[in-house]
Design a protein around this motif. Structure first.
Motif, mmCIF file in Angstrom:
data_model
loop_
_atom_site.group_PDB
_atom_site.id
_atom_site.type_symbol
_atom_site.label_atom_id
_atom_site.label_comp_id
_atom_site.label_asym_id
_atom_site.label_seq_id
_atom_site.Cartn_x
_atom_site.Cartn_y
_atom_site.Cartn_z
ATOM 1 N N LYS A 1 0.874 -1.170 0.000
ATOM 2 C CA LYS A 1 0.000 0.000 0.000
ATOM 3 C C LYS A 1 0.915 1.225 0.000
ATOM 4 C CE LYS A 1 -4.049 1.746 2.375
ATOM 5 N NZ LYS A 1 -4.879 1.675 3.564
ATOM 6 N N ILE A 2 0.733 2.110 -0.985
ATOM 7 C CA ILE A 2 1.674 3.206 -1.223
ATOM 8 C C ILE A 2 1.022 4.566 -0.992
ATOM 9 C CG2 ILE A 2 3.168 4.300 -2.942
ATOM 10 C CD1 ILE A 2 3.182 1.514 -4.376
ATOM 11 N N ALA A 3 1.690 5.399 -0.191
ATOM 12 C CA ALA A 3 1.285 6.791 0.021
ATOM 13 C C ALA A 3 2.324 7.692 -0.635
ATOM 14 C CB ALA A 3 1.194 7.101 1.505
ATOM 15 N N VAL A 4 1.873 8.617 -1.457
ATOM 16 C CA VAL A 4 2.753 9.616 -2.061
ATOM 17 C C VAL A 4 2.425 10.948 -1.382
ATOM 18 C CG1 VAL A 4 3.472 10.782 -4.174
ATOM 19 C CG2 VAL A 4 2.801 8.358 -4.249
ATOM 20 N N VAL A 5 3.375 11.433 -0.589
ATOM 21 C CA VAL A 5 3.219 12.677 0.157
ATOM 22 C C VAL A 5 4.092 13.727 -0.516
ATOM 23 C CG1 VAL A 5 3.482 13.792 2.408
ATOM 24 C CG2 VAL A 5 2.887 11.348 2.290
ATOM 25 N N TYR A 6 3.526 14.906 -0.745
ATOM 26 C CA TYR A 6 4.303 15.935 -1.433
ATOM 27 C C TYR A 6 4.135 17.285 -0.743
ATOM 28 C CZ TYR A 6 -0.098 17.642 -3.253
ATOM 29 O OH TYR A 6 -1.369 18.161 -3.339
ATOM 30 N N TYR A 7 5.168 18.099 -0.880
ATOM 31 C CA TYR A 7 5.124 19.485 -0.434
ATOM 32 C C TYR A 7 5.398 20.331 -1.675
ATOM 33 C CZ TYR A 7 5.837 23.590 2.508
ATOM 34 O OH TYR A 7 5.711 24.822 3.106
ATOM 35 N N SER A 8 4.383 21.042 -2.129
ATOM 36 C CA SER A 8 4.521 21.830 -3.348
ATOM 37 C C SER A 8 4.226 23.287 -3.063
ATOM 38 C CB SER A 8 3.564 21.298 -4.418
ATOM 39 O OG SER A 8 3.854 21.863 -5.676
ATOM 40 N N LYS A 9 5.100 24.130 -3.526
ATOM 41 C CA LYS A 9 4.941 25.564 -3.302
ATOM 42 C C LYS A 9 4.311 26.253 -4.518
ATOM 43 C CE LYS A 9 7.510 29.163 -1.002
ATOM 44 N NZ LYS A 9 8.750 29.517 -0.387
ATOM 45 N N HIS A 10 4.744 25.855 -5.713
ATOM 46 C CA HIS A 10 4.257 26.500 -6.936
ATOM 47 C C HIS A 10 3.588 25.523 -7.904
ATOM 48 C CE1 HIS A 10 6.151 30.224 -5.730
ATOM 49 N NE2 HIS A 10 7.287 29.591 -5.549
ATOM 50 N N GLY A 11 3.471 24.241 -7.518
ATOM 51 C CA GLY A 11 2.720 23.289 -8.327
ATOM 52 C C GLY A 11 3.517 22.217 -9.049
ATOM 53 N N THR A 12 4.806 22.428 -9.259
ATOM 54 C CA THR A 12 5.598 21.449 -9.999
ATOM 55 C C THR A 12 5.722 20.128 -9.245
ATOM 56 O OG1 THR A 12 6.846 23.234 -11.065
ATOM 57 C CG2 THR A 12 7.823 21.033 -11.140
ATOM 58 N N THR A 13 6.004 20.195 -7.960
ATOM 59 C CA THR A 13 6.136 18.963 -7.180
ATOM 60 C C THR A 13 4.802 18.226 -7.124
ATOM 61 O OG1 THR A 13 7.903 19.969 -5.864
ATOM 62 C CG2 THR A 13 6.865 17.976 -4.972
ATOM 63 N N GLU A 14 3.723 18.954 -6.982
ATOM 64 C CA GLU A 14 2.404 18.312 -6.975
ATOM 65 C C GLU A 14 2.151 17.601 -8.303
ATOM 66 O OE1 GLU A 14 -2.358 19.237 -6.393
ATOM 67 O OE2 GLU A 14 -0.946 20.906 -6.319
ATOM 68 N N GLU A 15 2.521 18.231 -9.389
ATOM 69 C CA GLU A 15 2.348 17.629 -10.719
ATOM 70 C C GLU A 15 3.103 16.294 -10.810
ATOM 71 O OE1 GLU A 15 3.314 18.833 -15.346
ATOM 72 O OE2 GLU A 15 3.355 20.397 -13.821
ATOM 73 N N TYR A 16 4.348 16.297 -10.383
ATOM 74 C CA TYR A 16 5.126 15.055 -10.387
ATOM 75 C C TYR A 16 4.505 14.025 -9.443
ATOM 76 C CZ TYR A 16 9.294 16.591 -13.027
ATOM 77 O OH TYR A 16 10.179 16.997 -13.996
ATOM 78 N N ALA A 17 4.110 14.452 -8.248
ATOM 79 C CA ALA A 17 3.545 13.533 -7.257
ATOM 80 C C ALA A 17 2.279 12.862 -7.788
ATOM 81 C CB ALA A 17 3.254 14.275 -5.951
#
Length: 177
Positions: free
Chosen positions: A3-19
């Motif tokens: 079971k996989i959780a992908v946790v991200y911290y995005s300030k301007h959206g790029t990290t969220e896009e990858y996540a």
């Protein structure tokens, strides 16, 4: 199956896009580090953490440190970091040295190319970027390396280096856990 959780911290959206793309590829659930608590991910086997690189630090990596003794130490953890200088191995190594000490030492980290828009910088971030430009010698081309000139150009004019195909090795590593 893990079971996989992908946790991200995005300030301007790029990290969220990858996540989002990583979560989609591995069948994981997506969590915003701004809103997630350890109790939300305690039942997951694999934790994938992603954050942007700011002055060498991976944004929000404190989440892993803060929750290490709550049970993260028993999980399989993979980190990914987004930046505009990850095309140079020495920068990636410096990021590892800054972020992966003590509890996090030895965690795998995958570096993905990011984006930067100087128009979105405000407050402290704007001051840090101005200081960094001065530090690496903006305006003084004497003795500048191709790497520093490239960085200066990216910082002054912005850049979009995003490449979703770059997640391939990260996705494979997650699937292999």
């Amino acid at each position: 199956m893990s079971k996989i959780a992908v946790v991200y911290y995005s300030k301007h959206g790029t990290t969220e896009e990858y996540a989002r793309k990583v979560a989609e590829e591995v069948g994981g659930d997506l969590f915003d580090a701004h809103k997630v608590k350890y109790k939300d991910i305690k039942d997951y086997d694999v934790i994938v953490y992603g954050g942007g690189i700011y002055s060498g630090g991976i944004k929000g990596i404190e989440f892993l440190k803060k929750n290490w003794n709550k049970g993260l130490c028993e999980k399989k953890i993979i980190v990914f970091a987004i930046g505009i200088t990850v095309d140079h191995e020495e920068n990636c190594q410096q990021c590892r040295e800054i972020n992966f000490v003590k509890r996090l030492e030895g965690l795998p980290c995958y570096f993905l190319p990011g984006a930067y828009d100087p128009a979105k910088n405000t407050g402290v971030d704007k001051k840090i970027m101005g200081f960094t430009l001065k530090l690496i010698g903006e305006g003084d081309a004497k003795g500048q390396t191709a790497e520093s000139n490239s960085l200066i150009d990216r910082m002054r004019n912005g850049c979009d280096l995003r490449d979703m195909s770059a997640i391939g090795p990260l996705v494979e590593a997650i699937k292999d856990l």
